[in-house]
Design an enzyme around this catalytic site. Structure first.
Site, PDB file in Angstrom:
ATOM      1  N   SER A 227       0.583  -1.370  -0.203  1.00 33.53           N
ATOM      2  CA  SER A 227       0.038   0.027  -0.093  1.00 33.53           C
ATOM      3  C   SER A 227       0.984   1.142  -0.055  1.00 33.53           C
ATOM      4  O   SER A 227       1.525   1.451  -0.942  1.00 33.53           O
ATOM      5  CB  SER A 227      -0.859  -0.049   1.297  1.00 33.53           C
ATOM      6  OG  SER A 227      -1.972   1.052   1.064  1.00 33.53           O
ATOM      7  N   ALA A 228       0.749   2.143   0.907  1.00 35.50           N
ATOM      8  CA  ALA A 228       1.518   3.158   0.953  1.00 35.50           C
ATOM      9  C   ALA A 228       3.047   3.025   1.296  1.00 35.50           C
ATOM     10  O   ALA A 228       4.060   4.020   0.561  1.00 35.50           O
ATOM     11  CB  ALA A 228       1.242   3.956   2.313  1.00 35.50           C
ATOM     12  N   ASP A 354      -9.806  -4.730  -4.955  1.00 37.22           N
ATOM     13  CA  ASP A 354      -9.248  -3.679  -3.962  1.00 37.22           C
ATOM     14  C   ASP A 354     -10.305  -2.284  -4.345  1.00 37.22           C
ATOM     15  O   ASP A 354      -9.947  -1.769  -5.481  1.00 37.22           O
ATOM     16  CB  ASP A 354      -7.954  -3.544  -4.333  1.00 37.22           C
ATOM     17  CG  ASP A 354      -7.088  -2.434  -3.194  1.00 37.22           C
ATOM     18  OD1 ASP A 354      -7.840  -1.760  -2.703  1.00 37.22           O
ATOM     19  OD2 ASP A 354      -5.875  -2.621  -3.231  1.00 37.22           O
ATOM     20  N   HIS A 386      -7.737  -5.118  -0.538  1.00 36.48           N
ATOM     21  CA  HIS A 386      -6.582  -4.203  -0.496  1.00 36.48           C
ATOM     22  C   HIS A 386      -5.752  -5.530   0.478  1.00 36.48           C
ATOM     23  O   HIS A 386      -4.605  -5.101   0.400  1.00 36.48           O
ATOM     24  CB  HIS A 386      -6.902  -2.898   0.131  1.00 36.48           C
ATOM     25  CG  HIS A 386      -5.895  -2.146   0.119  1.00 36.48           C
ATOM     26  ND1 HIS A 386      -5.181  -1.639  -0.751  1.00 36.48           N
ATOM     27  CD2 HIS A 386      -5.214  -1.380   1.235  1.00 36.48           C
ATOM     28  CE1 HIS A 386      -4.085  -0.548  -0.665  1.00 36.48           C
ATOM     29  NE2 HIS A 386      -4.135  -0.782   0.778  1.00 36.48           N
TER      30      HIS A 386
END
Length: 444
Positions: A227-228, A354, A386
């Protein structure tokens, strides 16, 4: 009608939140002298704990004050109460229903001597990391062994990320003979995207300098981001390439060389912040936060930064009535192409269900990487959300991502067959009905 109604509820709530924060700070400051002995006793006891997350150069009291301050500031940025509060409630419910699967590995994380926790890699707040060892400390049998290394950068929407979120992935790696390093990094509002990248870059420098003392193989370092964490680690690598090209003739100012990383893996990563902003805003991540996180969403998006690298400015001179690229820019492009050859193999994984970060983000970034001459592989997981690849799947045993990651970290080719590779899983205690409810509650 809706916006004025939201303003009538949102702004008073924000004012109340800020007022409560100010009062809390005043109370802490006013009575700090009376609670000093109790505070110092607690600090001494906490400092002796193996799970103590307090940075030694910061101290417990300052850490609490920083967390208090950043929490209220983040609430202000999120525009309390807002949609994010509903999403927070969903996250709490998700965690509650996942507790049967989370508690055993979390207790292992807290009390196992094979997890070296909270090792400082810098002097700033949050600059610490955990090392998951695939052997018992003191076991002489591992002395002459070299283990593959995975640096796992956790996600958290740039605001709630923490190294402990990697406790499940870290234990799976160590169970399967891989050293996993999980660095922490500053979150917003303490730091911007550039600060986060700097922390990740420094943590990798620490790994390169120190991991051999833990039995790590410097020739087998993989960088994995979720993710980030995928966004930040990808952008950091591209920044390193640009830095190397622009500073090539200015002496060796590099912290470490990109060629040290053999593989990069992005899991459910956002690579185009410009197009993702409306999606996240509609899911409770207020678009105002992006103005604090990103000074330039385009150049701080891996996809657009990649376009920028290979699109040098044209000179105002004209030949044949057309603008042309100057000689210096042509030479820079040639150096850039050579530097891109040193980039690690890039692997992208994404679930097709997602809702937070559409899987097309990975497809577009993979296409741009391949156009730049970078070896890139993309794998889509049908029906996965996700968080499925890093949370739900590992605690149920159906874990295609970890199988792929172990093959990458250990350089096991898929055509070698399963007889060459057997994955050790966690003990599965997650009831199927609770897993279904958790997935329904999951805000991601």
């Amino acid at each position: 009608g809706i916006l004025p109604a939201m303003s009538q509820t949102t702004f008073p709530a924000m004012g109340a939140a800020l007022a409560a924060g100010a009062i809390s700070v005043w109370v802490i400051d006013r009575f700090s002298t009376h609670i000093a002995p109790l505070r110092e006793a607690f600090a001494r006891r906490w400092a002796s704990s193996t799970a103590n997350p307090v940075h030694p150069s910061i101290g417990l009291w300052k850490t609490l004050l920083l967390l208090h301050s950043y929490s209220w500031e983040l609430i202000w940025w999120l525009r309390a109460p807002g949609l994010w509060l509903f999403q927070l409630l969903r996250l709490v419910l998700f965690t509650v229903f996942m507790l049967p699967g989370f508690i055993p590995p979390f207790l292992f994380y807290l009390f196992s001597h094979t997890v070296r926790k909270n090792i400082p890699y810098g002097k700033r707040f949050r600059q610490q990391l955990d090392v998951y060892l695939p052997y018992e400390p003191g076991d002489a049998s591992h002395t002459n062994k070299k283990y593959p290394v995975v640096v796992f950068i956790t996600g958290g929407a740039w605001t709630i990320g923490y190294k402990v979120w990697g406790f499940i992935m870290g234990q799976l790696f160590q169970k399967n003979g891989v050293i996993c390093v999980a660095p922490d990094y500053r979150n917003f509002p303490q730091g911007s995207v550039n600060d986060m990248i700097d922390d990740i870059e420094n943590s990798i420098g620490w790994v390169i300098e120190n991991i051999e003392s833990f039995g790590g193989d410097l020739d087998q370092i993989s960088l994995v981001g979720q993710s980030a964490g995928a966004h930040l680690s990808a952008l950091m690598l591209l920044h390193r390439v640009a830095f190397d090209v622009d500073r090539e003739n200015e002496g060796d100012n590099k912290k470490w060389d990109v060629s040290r990383i053999k593989h990069w893996v992005g899991v459910s990563g956002p690579y185009d912040i410009v197009t993702l902003t409306p999606t996240l805003h509609n899911r409770g991540f207020h678009k105002r936060i992006f103005s604090g996180l990103f000074t330039d969403p385009k150049t701080q998006s891996p996809l657009h930064f990649l376009y920028h690298l290979f699109s040098p400015p044209q000179t105002p001179k004209r030949r044949g009535g057309k603008k042309w690229i100057g000689r210096k820019n042509v030479e820079r492009l040639e150096r850039l192409k050579k530097k891109f050859e040193a980039l690690p193999q890039m692997h992208l994984f994404h679930g097709t269900s997602d809702d937070s970060v559409p899987y097309q983000q990975s497809e577009k970034f993979a296409a741009a990487l391949m156009n730049a001459g970078v070896h890139t592989e993309t794998t889509l997981f049908p029906g996965k959300s996700h968080t499925d690849p890093i949370l739900e799947d590992p605690v149920t045993g159906d874990d295609p991502l970890m199988i792929a990651l172990l093959r990458i970290a250990k350089n096991i080719k898929s055509d070698q067959g399963n007889s060459e590779f057997k994955m050790k899983c966690l003990t599965h205690v997650q009831p199927s009905f609770m897993l279904k409810i958790a997935r329904f509650c999951n805000p991601f």
